[in-house]
Design a protein around this motif. Structure first.
Motif, PDB file in Angstrom:
ATOM      1  N   TYR A  43      -4.349  -4.305   3.791  1.00 13.73           N
ATOM      2  CA  TYR A  43      -4.577  -4.458   2.223  1.00 13.73           C
ATOM      3  C   TYR A  43      -4.353  -5.745   1.733  1.00 13.73           C
ATOM      4  O   TYR A  43      -5.169  -6.628   1.172  1.00 13.73           O
ATOM      5  CB  TYR A  43      -3.815  -3.408   1.318  1.00 13.73           C
ATOM      6  CG  TYR A  43      -4.490  -3.157   0.210  1.00 13.73           C
ATOM      7  CD1 TYR A  43      -3.702  -3.874  -1.082  1.00 13.73           C
ATOM      8  CD2 TYR A  43      -5.700  -2.279  -0.184  1.00 13.73           C
ATOM      9  CE1 TYR A  43      -4.389  -3.583  -2.284  1.00 13.73           C
ATOM     10  CE2 TYR A  43      -5.916  -2.288  -1.467  1.00 13.73           C
ATOM     11  CZ  TYR A  43      -5.616  -2.819  -2.671  1.00 13.73           C
ATOM     12  OH  TYR A  43      -5.841  -2.783  -3.903  1.00 13.73           O
ATOM     13  N   ASP A  62      -5.246   4.427   3.639  1.00 10.88           N
ATOM     14  CA  ASP A  62      -5.763   2.909   4.040  1.00 10.88           C
ATOM     15  C   ASP A  62      -7.183   2.962   4.377  1.00 10.88           C
ATOM     16  O   ASP A  62      -8.335   2.254   4.115  1.00 10.88           O
ATOM     17  CB  ASP A  62      -5.080   2.561   5.264  1.00 10.88           C
ATOM     18  CG  ASP A  62      -5.317   1.156   5.795  1.00 10.88           C
ATOM     19  OD1 ASP A  62      -5.378   0.740   6.691  1.00 10.88           O
ATOM     20  OD2 ASP A  62      -5.582   0.256   4.784  1.00 10.88           O
ATOM     21  N   LEU A  90       0.888  -1.067   0.125  1.00 10.99           N
ATOM     22  CA  LEU A  90      -0.045   0.085   0.063  1.00 10.99           C
ATOM     23  C   LEU A  90       0.977   1.333  -0.047  1.00 10.99           C
ATOM     24  O   LEU A  90       0.521   2.128  -0.589  1.00 10.99           O
ATOM     25  CB  LEU A  90      -1.015  -0.131   1.325  1.00 10.99           C
ATOM     26  CG  LEU A  90      -2.088   1.001   1.012  1.00 10.99           C
ATOM     27  CD1 LEU A  90      -3.051   0.474  -0.170  1.00 10.99           C
ATOM     28  CD2 LEU A  90      -3.010   0.818   2.253  1.00 10.99           C
TER      29      LEU A  90
END
Ligand code: SDX
Length: 392
Positions: free
Chosen positions: A158, A69, A48
């Protein structure tokens, strides 16, 4: 002919744009995202973070990463009616075809993200697709196995969430395996961008008509599907399996790859830019050995891959043409060790390449690049008059 004097098939010597995102040096085997080497990013960053770096140009602060996020997690719901579209596909449909369709279908459920001009509207479309694409990818895989579809768990990272959506077993607690998650994270980072390759050029040219981010990505997924491009990672494993079935006779396949009459190519070998080695292949080969070792997996296909690569690297045909293992040569061996089905390998490539495509589309739009419209050299008939069908 509109002033065009030379044609450059495959754009081998044509630059399509200026870009500040990814730097490749094909001779030295260098690959950098926004100036950072992939060797460092693969070791020290997570996916990410690298996605943020590619899209917005800088490594995020803790606050920036946390907001990115959270904004993505806010958007991780996919309209339930999308499942009706997924249900329309036969289980045998190739996941890349399904994903390209579903990515396009998402537009109908997110009308505000079709074409966007402002940075804020772009950001909203970007977090939407960063959130929903992994859900669609996981749904595509689970549908083939008749497994329940879910939205994952926003308390996970993620990549952990992606893995959970793909592999969570019904009625069984999901167990995080750090080795698996770290391997997946590294693979996604190594696939994240690669300047103006075939699928990225596709995303840029579709985006240049202002068709919107999701439509551009849907086109990029289709371009990546091809066996000469991202589809090679699936073709490599199928080739290695065939060699294994054939008693491991690598010499026979090397011969086939050199035979101009035979359309067979050594999949996972060769590259338009890298003429010494693909730096990603080096890292992935090492990671394959580590992951299989850590997971205690003996996969004869890894030995076949190493044997094949050794023979090819000493063979004059490959040496003369500067053909080396590329990113796709070893990646499938790790995906297989992680339990990912072969037909999902190119989807894993697309999941990695998503932030790269997004970053290139965003750069193209922010720079207000003109619509892509090359010319040609006409080689057809001169002017001629219409003939009635009776006279033809
Ligand atoms: C990816 O561009 C990117 O950056 C892509 C990518 C990314 O991150 O986006 O790196 C990801 O797509 C990696 C490549 C995956 N594809 C494959 O592994 C498929 C097998 N490789 C080839 O088809 C080929 O090497 C390409 C497509 C990768 C590159 O093709 P080029 O640059 O157009 O080179 P070419 O086809 O003109 O080949 C030059 C010569 C030819 O022989 P001659 O006509 O000169 O005698 O090399 C031969 C080719 O026949 N050749 C091969 C070969 N690759 C090239 N011969 C046998 N096996 C091969 N794999």
């Amino acid at each position: 002919t509109g002033g065009v004097t030379t044609i450059d098939p495959g754009f081998k010597n044509t630059g399509s744009c200026e870009s500040a995102i990814t730097f490749l040096d094909g001779e030295k085997g260098i690959l950098r995202y926004r100036g950072y080497s992939i060797e460092e990013l693969a070791e020290k960053a997570d996916f990410l973070e690298v996605a943020y770096l590619l899209i917005f140009g800088e490594l995020p602060t803790a606050e920036q990463l946390d907001k990115f996020d959270k904004d993505i997690k806010e958007e991780s719901h996919v309209d339930e009616d999308m499942k009706k579209i997924l249900d329309g596909f036969p289980k045998s449909a190739h996941p890349m075809g399904v994903l390209s369709s579903l990515t396009s279908a998402l537009i109908a459920f997110n009308p505000g993200s079709v074409d966007v001009d402002s940075e804020e509207a772009m950001y909203n479309a970007i977090v939407k697709i960063m959130a929903k694409f992994p859900v669609l990818a996981a749904w595509t895989m689970r549908k083939r196995k008749s497994l329940p579809l879910d939205y994952g768990d926003n308390s996970l990272s993620y990549v952990e969430n992606l893995h959970k959506m793909m592999f969570a077993k019904p009625n069984k607690a999901y167990e995080l395996n750090k080795i698996v998650i770290d391997a997946l994270d590294k693979l996604l980072i190594l696939h994240a961008d690669h300047e103006q390759n075939c699928s990225t050029s596709t995303v840029r040219i579709v985006g240049s008509s202002h068709a919107g981010l999701f439509a551009s990505l849907s086109a990029g997924i289709s371009a990546l599907w091809g066996p000469l491009h991202g589809g090679a990672n699936q073709a490599v494993i199928e080739m290695l399996e065939a060699i294994k079935e054939d008693g491991g006779d690598t010499a026979k396949y090397i011969q086939k790859a050199k035979d101009k009459e035979d359309p067979f190519r050594l999949m996972g070998f060769g590259h338009r830019v890298y003429k010494n080695f693909d730096p990603r292949a080096k890292i992935i080969k090492k990671s394959a050995e580590e992951v299989l070792g850590d997971l205690g997996i003996e996969d004869p296909v890894l030995d076949i891959a190493k044997g094949l690569s050794q023979v090819a690297l000493e063979d004059e045909y490959f040496v003369k043409r500067k053909l080396y293992p590329n990113v796709d040569f070893y990646s499938g061996i790790i995906y297989r060790a992680l339990g990912i089905p072969t037909e999902m390998f190119t989807v894993m490539f697309a999941l990695g390449r998503l932030p790269g495509w997004i970053s290139q589309w965003r750069e193209m739009r922010l720079r207000k690049e003109p619509i892509g419209r090359p010319r040609q050299i006409y080689t057809g008939e001169n002017l001629r008059s219409f003939k009635d069908i009776a006279d033809r």
